[in-house]
Motif scaffolding. Structure first.
Motif, PDB file in Angstrom:
ATOM      1  N   ILE A   7      33.375 -28.794 -11.478  1.00 55.19           N
ATOM      2  CA  ILE A   7      32.550 -27.645 -11.120  1.00 55.19           C
ATOM      3  C   ILE A   7      31.512 -27.440 -12.202  1.00 55.19           C
ATOM      4  N   SER A   8      30.244 -27.391 -11.803  1.00 63.07           N
ATOM      5  CA  SER A   8      29.160 -27.230 -12.763  1.00 63.07           C
ATOM      6  C   SER A   8      28.336 -25.984 -12.458  1.00 63.07           C
ATOM      7  N   PRO A   9      28.109 -25.136 -13.471  1.00 64.59           N
ATOM      8  CA  PRO A   9      27.271 -23.957 -13.258  1.00 64.59           C
ATOM      9  C   PRO A   9      25.779 -24.239 -13.441  1.00 64.59           C
ATOM     10  N   ILE A  10      25.402 -25.453 -13.934  1.00 65.65           N
ATOM     11  CA  ILE A  10      23.995 -25.692 -14.253  1.00 65.65           C
ATOM     12  C   ILE A  10      23.420 -26.987 -13.705  1.00 65.65           C
ATOM     13  N   ARG A  27      29.039 -27.178  -7.319  1.00 72.07           N
ATOM     14  CA  ARG A  27      28.147 -26.471  -8.242  1.00 72.07           C
ATOM     15  C   ARG A  27      28.100 -24.999  -7.876  1.00 72.07           C
ATOM     16  N   THR A  28      27.769 -24.178  -8.850  1.00 76.04           N
ATOM     17  CA  THR A  28      27.680 -22.732  -8.629  1.00 76.04           C
ATOM     18  C   THR A  28      26.231 -22.259  -8.589  1.00 76.04           C
ATOM     19  N   CYS A  29      25.280 -23.201  -8.595  1.00 73.56           N
ATOM     20  CA  CYS A  29      23.860 -22.864  -8.495  1.00 73.56           C
ATOM     21  C   CYS A  29      23.228 -23.759  -7.427  1.00 73.56           C
TER      22      CYS A  29
END
Length: 76
Positions: A7-10, A27-29
């Protein structure tokens, strides 16, 4: 193969959205291509023909202390 979710926020690269290549990546974006689609739709809706984009070229620094270890992260 890796079965652990990543999981990547960027991470905004559109290539990471290929579920056959990266089945465990989330991803969170939004991806860069999704952002461009949204900006284009906004410009069309408002009737704009030009716009300026301001960016910051300096790296953003954050650090996290885990016990006695400091983990550093640099984002552009």
């Amino acid at each position: 193969t890796h079965t652990c979710p990543q999981i990547s926020p960027i991470s905004t690269s559109p290539q990471l959205g290929d579920i056959s290549t990266y089945p465990n990546f989330l991803r969170t974006c939004n991806s860069d291509s999704d952002v461009v689609t949204g900006i284009t739709a906004l410009m069309l809706h408002l009737g704009w023909s030009r716009m300026a984009v301001l960016v910051q070229q300096e790296a953003i620094f954050t650090a996290v202390r885990l016990g006695s270890t400091v983990c550093s992260f640099f984002f552009n």
